[in-house]
Design a protein around this motif. Structure first.
Motif, PDB file in Angstrom:
ATOM      1  N   ARG A  57      -5.307  -2.034  12.953  1.00  0.00           N
ATOM      2  CA  ARG A  57      -6.414  -2.759  13.327  1.00  0.00           C
ATOM      3  C   ARG A  57      -7.542  -2.297  12.810  1.00  0.00           C
ATOM      4  NH1 ARG A  57      -3.782  -2.169  18.447  1.00  0.00           N
ATOM      5  NH2 ARG A  57      -5.761  -0.996  19.360  1.00  0.00           N
ATOM      6  N   TRP A  58      -7.978  -1.114  12.860  1.00  0.00           N
ATOM      7  CA  TRP A  58      -9.273  -0.274  12.222  1.00  0.00           C
ATOM      8  C   TRP A  58      -8.981  -0.622  10.823  1.00  0.00           C
ATOM      9  CZ3 TRP A  58     -10.129   3.431   8.444  1.00  0.00           C
ATOM     10  CH2 TRP A  58     -11.485   3.805   8.543  1.00  0.00           C
ATOM     11  N   VAL A  59      -8.091  -0.330   9.940  1.00  0.00           N
ATOM     12  CA  VAL A  59      -8.040  -0.711   8.442  1.00  0.00           C
ATOM     13  C   VAL A  59      -8.372  -2.155   8.221  1.00  0.00           C
ATOM     14  CG1 VAL A  59      -6.602  -0.674   6.508  1.00  0.00           C
ATOM     15  CG2 VAL A  59      -6.580   1.264   7.959  1.00  0.00           C
ATOM     16  N   ALA A  60      -7.764  -2.943   9.131  1.00  0.00           N
ATOM     17  CA  ALA A  60      -7.960  -4.592   8.992  1.00  0.00           C
ATOM     18  C   ALA A  60      -9.616  -4.867   9.177  1.00  0.00           C
ATOM     19  CB  ALA A  60      -7.013  -5.149  10.155  1.00  0.00           C
ATOM     20  N   ARG A  61     -10.252  -4.240   9.746  1.00  0.00           N
ATOM     21  CA  ARG A  61     -11.675  -4.592   9.606  1.00  0.00           C
ATOM     22  C   ARG A  61     -12.555  -3.983   8.565  1.00  0.00           C
ATOM     23  NH1 ARG A  61     -13.178  -6.050  14.888  1.00  0.00           N
ATOM     24  NH2 ARG A  61     -11.242  -6.114  16.440  1.00  0.00           N
ATOM     25  N   LEU A  62     -12.021  -3.553   7.519  1.00  0.00           N
ATOM     26  CA  LEU A  62     -12.547  -2.950   6.648  1.00  0.00           C
ATOM     27  C   LEU A  62     -13.012  -4.062   5.682  1.00  0.00           C
ATOM     28  CD1 LEU A  62     -10.744   0.327   5.391  1.00  0.00           C
ATOM     29  CD2 LEU A  62     -12.935   0.272   6.477  1.00  0.00           C
ATOM     30  N   PRO A  63     -14.227  -4.026   4.772  1.00  0.00           N
ATOM     31  CA  PRO A  63     -14.482  -5.267   4.134  1.00  0.00           C
ATOM     32  C   PRO A  63     -13.444  -5.629   2.899  1.00  0.00           C
ATOM     33  CG  PRO A  63     -16.397  -3.452   4.205  1.00  0.00           C
ATOM     34  CD  PRO A  63     -14.970  -2.754   4.928  1.00  0.00           C
TER      35      PRO A  63
ATOM     36  N   TRP B 245     -13.219  -3.782  -0.464  1.00  0.00           N
ATOM     37  CA  TRP B 245     -12.570  -2.445  -0.431  1.00  0.00           C
ATOM     38  C   TRP B 245     -10.957  -2.637  -0.461  1.00  0.00           C
ATOM     39  CZ3 TRP B 245     -15.443   1.064   3.636  1.00  0.00           C
ATOM     40  CH2 TRP B 245     -17.088   1.247   3.331  1.00  0.00           C
ATOM     41  N   LEU B 246     -10.502  -3.660   0.553  1.00  0.00           N
ATOM     42  CA  LEU B 246      -9.190  -3.689   0.532  1.00  0.00           C
ATOM     43  C   LEU B 246      -8.522  -4.392  -0.847  1.00  0.00           C
ATOM     44  CD1 LEU B 246      -9.060  -5.169   4.074  1.00  0.00           C
ATOM     45  CD2 LEU B 246      -8.302  -3.021   3.636  1.00  0.00           C
TER      46      LEU B 246
ATOM     47  N   PHE C 294      -0.269  -8.770  -6.823  1.00  0.00           N
ATOM     48  CA  PHE C 294       1.208  -8.312  -5.852  1.00  0.00           C
ATOM     49  C   PHE C 294       0.740  -7.351  -4.942  1.00  0.00           C
ATOM     50  CE2 PHE C 294       4.588  -5.490  -4.865  1.00  0.00           C
ATOM     51  CZ  PHE C 294       5.289  -6.458  -4.295  1.00  0.00           C
ATOM     52  N   GLY C 295      -0.122  -6.105  -5.727  1.00  0.00           N
ATOM     53  CA  GLY C 295      -0.655  -5.030  -4.725  1.00  0.00           C
ATOM     54  C   GLY C 295      -1.829  -5.507  -3.793  1.00  0.00           C
ATOM     55  N   GLN C 296      -2.584  -6.418  -4.378  1.00  0.00           N
ATOM     56  CA  GLN C 296      -3.588  -6.717  -3.487  1.00  0.00           C
ATOM     57  C   GLN C 296      -2.948  -7.748  -2.369  1.00  0.00           C
ATOM     58  OE1 GLN C 296      -5.956  -9.026  -6.477  1.00  0.00           O
ATOM     59  NE2 GLN C 296      -7.618  -7.258  -6.205  1.00  0.00           N
TER      60      GLN C 296
ATOM     61  N   ASP D 134      -3.498  -6.882   1.730  1.00  0.00           N
ATOM     62  CA  ASP D 134      -3.858  -8.056   2.297  1.00  0.00           C
ATOM     63  C   ASP D 134      -3.065  -8.196   3.785  1.00  0.00           C
ATOM     64  OD1 ASP D 134      -6.184  -8.401   0.948  1.00  0.00           O
ATOM     65  OD2 ASP D 134      -5.226 -10.196   0.121  1.00  0.00           O
ATOM     66  N   ARG D 135      -1.944  -7.835   3.763  1.00  0.00           N
ATOM     67  CA  ARG D 135      -0.978  -8.162   4.928  1.00  0.00           C
ATOM     68  C   ARG D 135      -1.525  -7.292   6.084  1.00  0.00           C
ATOM     69  NH1 ARG D 135       4.828  -7.440   2.119  1.00  0.00           N
ATOM     70  NH2 ARG D 135       4.960  -9.302   0.979  1.00  0.00           N
ATOM     71  N   VAL D 136      -2.448  -6.333   6.194  1.00  0.00           N
ATOM     72  CA  VAL D 136      -2.991  -5.431   7.090  1.00  0.00           C
ATOM     73  C   VAL D 136      -3.838  -6.521   7.700  1.00  0.00           C
ATOM     74  CG1 VAL D 136      -4.339  -3.506   7.518  1.00  0.00           C
ATOM     75  CG2 VAL D 136      -2.630  -3.319   5.930  1.00  0.00           C
TER      76      VAL D 136
END
Length: 297
Positions: A20-26, A29-30, A79-81, A85-87
């Motif tokens: 949930r923390w990683v999901a809030r990154l801009p 960045w992701l 594919f990597g992005q 993005d699933r996070v």
């Protein structure tokens, strides 16, 4: 057109705190992390890279080698992005998904009652499309699911795809029986029949001019359930994703499985030609050959 509604009270547990923390990154960045993952895969997955190059050479012989190399690189990058993005698709607040994943086209048809067959081909944004649609429309949902080989990854994917709306996640091992039951219950079923699943239940019809084993599940299920077939194409962009919902196909199915499979491939070709680097070329689409034909890989 107005933004689709977002029903409340349909979300399952959001998962571990650190996701949930990683999901809030801009998002930039992701996306940079996803591109780095794609670069690692491009350099390290030698066999898979060869499959991508072969698929592009077969489907786009008129394109220059340099152009096909760019598309191959984009295939791994996107594919990597999409994987990263699933996070945020599976762990960010619903408002983030609503903002980043935009529905376009004839999406209002998804709110109508009764069974629906959604043709969702293997573009990198298919998980974004699924999350956005199940979030926006409070109705029965179902989709076929290929179990992952790694147990932890399989569990994560199942929880993520079941996050909104309590959908039926039907394993491919269950066959079409689970899909038929969902259609009888009036579900909107996402079907991904654009892969080579072997000769059984397939016909050989052109895909970019190359005979490809193509399953006929889409027209057969549509006929059995009297369900319209609605195409859904999800494209990745800098803001997130655009999910285009097309109008239901007229005069489909026609009663001729081979003609219907050929039409499906022809429609898919048009969408791929718009963004070739966003299609799932990592799959050996032409591994099953007509009798007597040489292998292509």
């Amino acid at each position: 057109m107005n933004t689709p509604p977002t029903p409340s009270g349909i979300e399952t547990a959001p998962g571990p705190w650190w996701l949930r923390w990683v999901a809030r990154l801009p998002l930039p960045w992701l996306r940079a992390a996803g591109a780095a993952l794609g670069a690692v895969l491009y350099l390290g997955a030698v066999r898979r890279r060869a499959v991508v190059h072969r698929n592009l050479a077969l489907c786009f012989p008129q394109a220059s080698p340099a152009q096909r190399r760019r598309w191959a690189w984009q295939t791994f990058c996107h594919f990597g992005q999409a994987f990263v993005d699933r996070v945020w698709l599976w762990h960010a607040p619903p408002a983030v998904i609503t903002r980043r994943v935009r529905l376009e086209g004839a999406w209002a048809a998804l709110s109508e009652p009764g069974p629906r067959l959604l043709f969702v081909p293997h573009f990198v944004g298919l998980d974004a499309a699924w999350s956005r649609m199940t979030l926006a429309f409070d109705r029965p949902w179902a989709t076929l699911y290929a179990p992952q080989s790694h147990p932890a990854l399989d569990a994560w994917a199942r929880r993520g795809r079941g996050r909104f709306g309590a959908p039926r996640i039907v394993s491919r091992r269950e066959g079409v029986r689970g899909v038929v039951r969902a259609l009888r219950d009036g579900a909107a079923v996402c079907l991904l029949p654009d892969m080579d699943l072997g000769a059984a239940q397939s016909v050989f019809v052109p895909f970019f001019g190359v005979p490809a084993a193509t399953v006929t599940s889409l027209p057969r299920l549509a006929a059995a359930a009297h369900a319209p077939v609605i195409p859904v194409v999800a494209r990745l962009d800098a803001q997130g994703y655009r999910v285009w919902v097309g109008p239901a196909w007229a005069d489909y199915p026609s009663g001729d499985d081979e003609a219907d499979a050929a039409r499906m491939n022809a429609e898919l070709q048009r969408w791929i030609a718009e963004t070739p680097g966003q299609y799932h070329w990592l799959h050996r689409r032409f591994k099953t050959r007509p009798p007597g034909a040489p292998g292509l890989y």
